[in-house]
Design a protein around this motif. Structure first.
Motif, PDB file in Angstrom:
ATOM      1  N   LEU A  55       0.840  -1.198   0.000  1.00  0.00           N
ATOM      2  CA  LEU A  55       0.000   0.000   0.000  1.00  0.00           C
ATOM      3  C   LEU A  55       0.874   1.246   0.000  1.00  0.00           C
ATOM      4  CD1 LEU A  55      -2.514  -0.932   2.853  1.00  0.00           C
ATOM      5  CD2 LEU A  55      -3.020  -0.895   0.401  1.00  0.00           C
ATOM      6  N   PRO A  56       0.470   2.279  -0.744  1.00  0.00           N
ATOM      7  CA  PRO A  56       1.154   3.557  -0.599  1.00  0.00           C
ATOM      8  C   PRO A  56       0.832   4.151   0.771  1.00  0.00           C
ATOM      9  CG  PRO A  56      -0.385   3.593  -2.474  1.00  0.00           C
ATOM     10  CD  PRO A  56      -0.576   2.307  -1.754  1.00  0.00           C
ATOM     11  N   VAL A  57       1.792   4.872   1.310  1.00  0.00           N
ATOM     12  CA  VAL A  57       1.614   5.545   2.598  1.00  0.00           C
ATOM     13  C   VAL A  57       1.471   7.040   2.317  1.00  0.00           C
ATOM     14  CG1 VAL A  57       2.594   5.958   4.883  1.00  0.00           C
ATOM     15  CG2 VAL A  57       3.073   3.804   3.693  1.00  0.00           C
ATOM     16  N   VAL A  58       0.425   7.635   2.870  1.00  0.00           N
ATOM     17  CA  VAL A  58       0.164   9.058   2.657  1.00  0.00           C
ATOM     18  C   VAL A  58      -0.026   9.754   4.002  1.00  0.00           C
ATOM     19  CG1 VAL A  58      -0.895   8.723   0.376  1.00  0.00           C
ATOM     20  CG2 VAL A  58      -2.339   8.679   2.422  1.00  0.00           C
ATOM     21  N   ASP A  59       0.111  11.088   3.980  1.00  0.00           N
ATOM     22  CA  ASP A  59      -0.200  11.856   5.179  1.00  0.00           C
ATOM     23  C   ASP A  59      -1.702  12.140   5.211  1.00  0.00           C
ATOM     24  OD1 ASP A  59      -0.686  14.061   3.503  1.00  0.00           O
ATOM     25  OD2 ASP A  59       1.145  15.120   4.085  1.00  0.00           O
ATOM     26  N   GLU A  60      -2.142  12.904   6.182  1.00  0.00           N
ATOM     27  CA  GLU A  60      -3.571  13.153   6.377  1.00  0.00           C
ATOM     28  C   GLU A  60      -4.199  13.899   5.199  1.00  0.00           C
ATOM     29  OE1 GLU A  60      -1.153  13.871   8.631  1.00  0.00           O
ATOM     30  OE2 GLU A  60      -1.548  12.145   9.901  1.00  0.00           O
ATOM     31  N   GLU A  61      -3.396  14.637   4.440  1.00  0.00           N
ATOM     32  CA  GLU A  61      -3.918  15.379   3.280  1.00  0.00           C
ATOM     33  C   GLU A  61      -3.828  14.578   1.985  1.00  0.00           C
ATOM     34  OE1 GLU A  61      -1.617  17.145   5.463  1.00  0.00           O
ATOM     35  OE2 GLU A  61      -3.448  17.724   6.510  1.00  0.00           O
ATOM     36  N   GLY A  62      -3.211  13.404   2.020  1.00  0.00           N
ATOM     37  CA  GLY A  62      -3.092  12.580   0.828  1.00  0.00           C
ATOM     38  C   GLY A  62      -1.775  12.737   0.089  1.00  0.00           C
ATOM     39  N   ARG A  63      -0.782  13.382   0.726  1.00  0.00           N
ATOM     40  CA  ARG A  63       0.535  13.506   0.115  1.00  0.00           C
ATOM     41  C   ARG A  63       1.316  12.207   0.316  1.00  0.00           C
ATOM     42  NH1 ARG A  63      -0.233  18.761   1.812  1.00  0.00           N
ATOM     43  NH2 ARG A  63       0.608  18.320   3.868  1.00  0.00           N
ATOM     44  N   TYR A  64       1.994  11.811  -0.725  1.00  0.00           N
ATOM     45  CA  TYR A  64       2.750  10.562  -0.721  1.00  0.00           C
ATOM     46  C   TYR A  64       3.955  10.638   0.225  1.00  0.00           C
ATOM     47  CZ  TYR A  64       5.970   6.988  -2.287  1.00  0.00           C
ATOM     48  OH  TYR A  64       6.845   5.940  -2.327  1.00  0.00           O
ATOM     49  N   LEU A  65       4.139   9.565   1.022  1.00  0.00           N
ATOM     50  CA  LEU A  65       5.262   9.483   1.954  1.00  0.00           C
ATOM     51  C   LEU A  65       6.155   8.269   1.709  1.00  0.00           C
ATOM     52  CD1 LEU A  65       3.351  10.317   5.252  1.00  0.00           C
ATOM     53  CD2 LEU A  65       4.766  11.872   3.883  1.00  0.00           C
ATOM     54  N   GLY A  66       5.571   7.177   1.231  1.00  0.00           N
ATOM     55  CA  GLY A  66       6.333   5.951   1.041  1.00  0.00           C
ATOM     56  C   GLY A  66       5.419   4.806   0.673  1.00  0.00           C
ATOM     57  N   VAL A  67       5.960   3.588   0.780  1.00  0.00           N
ATOM     58  CA  VAL A  67       5.215   2.376   0.442  1.00  0.00           C
ATOM     59  C   VAL A  67       5.422   1.352   1.550  1.00  0.00           C
ATOM     60  CG1 VAL A  67       5.020   0.459  -1.204  1.00  0.00           C
ATOM     61  CG2 VAL A  67       5.414   2.763  -2.052  1.00  0.00           C
ATOM     62  N   LEU A  68       4.366   0.660   1.909  1.00  0.00           N
ATOM     63  CA  LEU A  68       4.459  -0.486   2.820  1.00  0.00           C
ATOM     64  C   LEU A  68       4.257  -1.733   1.987  1.00  0.00           C
ATOM     65  CD1 LEU A  68       4.666  -1.548   5.760  1.00  0.00           C
ATOM     66  CD2 LEU A  68       2.166  -1.512   5.799  1.00  0.00           C
ATOM     67  N   GLU A  69       5.247  -2.601   1.955  1.00  0.00           N
ATOM     68  CA  GLU A  69       5.190  -3.847   1.196  1.00  0.00           C
ATOM     69  C   GLU A  69       4.919  -5.013   2.141  1.00  0.00           C
ATOM     70  OE1 GLU A  69       5.570  -4.448  -2.071  1.00  0.00           O
ATOM     71  OE2 GLU A  69       6.105  -2.426  -2.719  1.00  0.00           O
ATOM     72  N   MET A  70       4.209  -6.008   1.644  1.00  0.00           N
ATOM     73  CA  MET A  70       3.967  -7.205   2.444  1.00  0.00           C
ATOM     74  C   MET A  70       5.288  -7.828   2.882  1.00  0.00           C
ATOM     75  SD  MET A  70       1.567 -10.517   1.686  1.00  0.00           S
ATOM     76  CE  MET A  70       0.102  -9.532   1.490  1.00  0.00           C
ATOM     77  N   ASP A  71       6.309  -7.750   2.020  1.00  0.00           N
ATOM     78  CA  ASP A  71       7.627  -8.281   2.378  1.00  0.00           C
ATOM     79  C   ASP A  71       8.163  -7.661   3.664  1.00  0.00           C
ATOM     80  OD1 ASP A  71       7.495  -9.736   0.042  1.00  0.00           O
ATOM     81  OD2 ASP A  71       8.917  -8.467  -1.051  1.00  0.00           O
TER      82      ASP A  71
END
Length: 151
Positions: free
Chosen positions: A35-51
């Motif tokens: 899943l992409p990781v975003v802040d409260e406003e929807g700005r991209y911060l990173g990715v969380l991978e199942m790995d």
């Protein structure tokens, strides 16, 4: 063709403060590997991978040719496996997420998408606007659908 024509718009996301448990539940419910990781406003911060949520082999200190499973700096075996439920329920996404994943711009060409996603072996890449807002995500599945004429 541009990234904005290939991407899945408005993807499911997680936030940096959400627990790994909540993010993992969302991944499992939707059969997503990340899943992409975003802040409260929807700005991209990173990715969380199942790995990032699964143990991986690591060398045991003092025995460099011996591997054991490790996750979150803890050794994993059949006796400790249930201890991780509590960790998942308390650890925030921001402690595990990947921030080094390159981003795509909506106007990037198909060639740029292929170069970044395929040649670098990423499973998913965010499409991000100039202001940092997450617009969409492009996965290997999106490219396969495109090649099969299904996009």
């Amino acid at each position: 063709m541009k990234a904005e024509n290939i991407m899945t718009p408005n993807p499911l996301t997680t936030t940096k403060g959400e627990t790994l448990w909540a993010a993992a539940e969302r991944m499992l419910a939707h059969h997503y590997g990340g899943l992409p990781v975003v802040d409260e406003e929807g700005r991209y911060l990173g990715v969380l991978e199942m790995d990032d949520l699964l143990p991986r082999p690591e060398n045991i200190p003092g025995a460099p040719d011996v591997l054991a499973l490790q996750l979150f700096d803890r050794w994993v075996d059949e006796h400790s496996i249930h201890d991780f439920e509590e960790i998942y329920k308390n650890k925030p996404v921001e402690e595990v997420m990947r921030t080094e994943v390159p981003i795509l711009k909506p106007e990037d060409s198909l060639r740029v998408v292929l170069d970044k996603l395929i040649e670098n072996l990423y499973r998913r890449m965010p499409v991000v606007a100039e202001d940092g807002m997450l617009l969409g995500i492009i996965t290997r599945g999106d490219l396969l659908r495109l090649l099969m004429g299904r996009k």
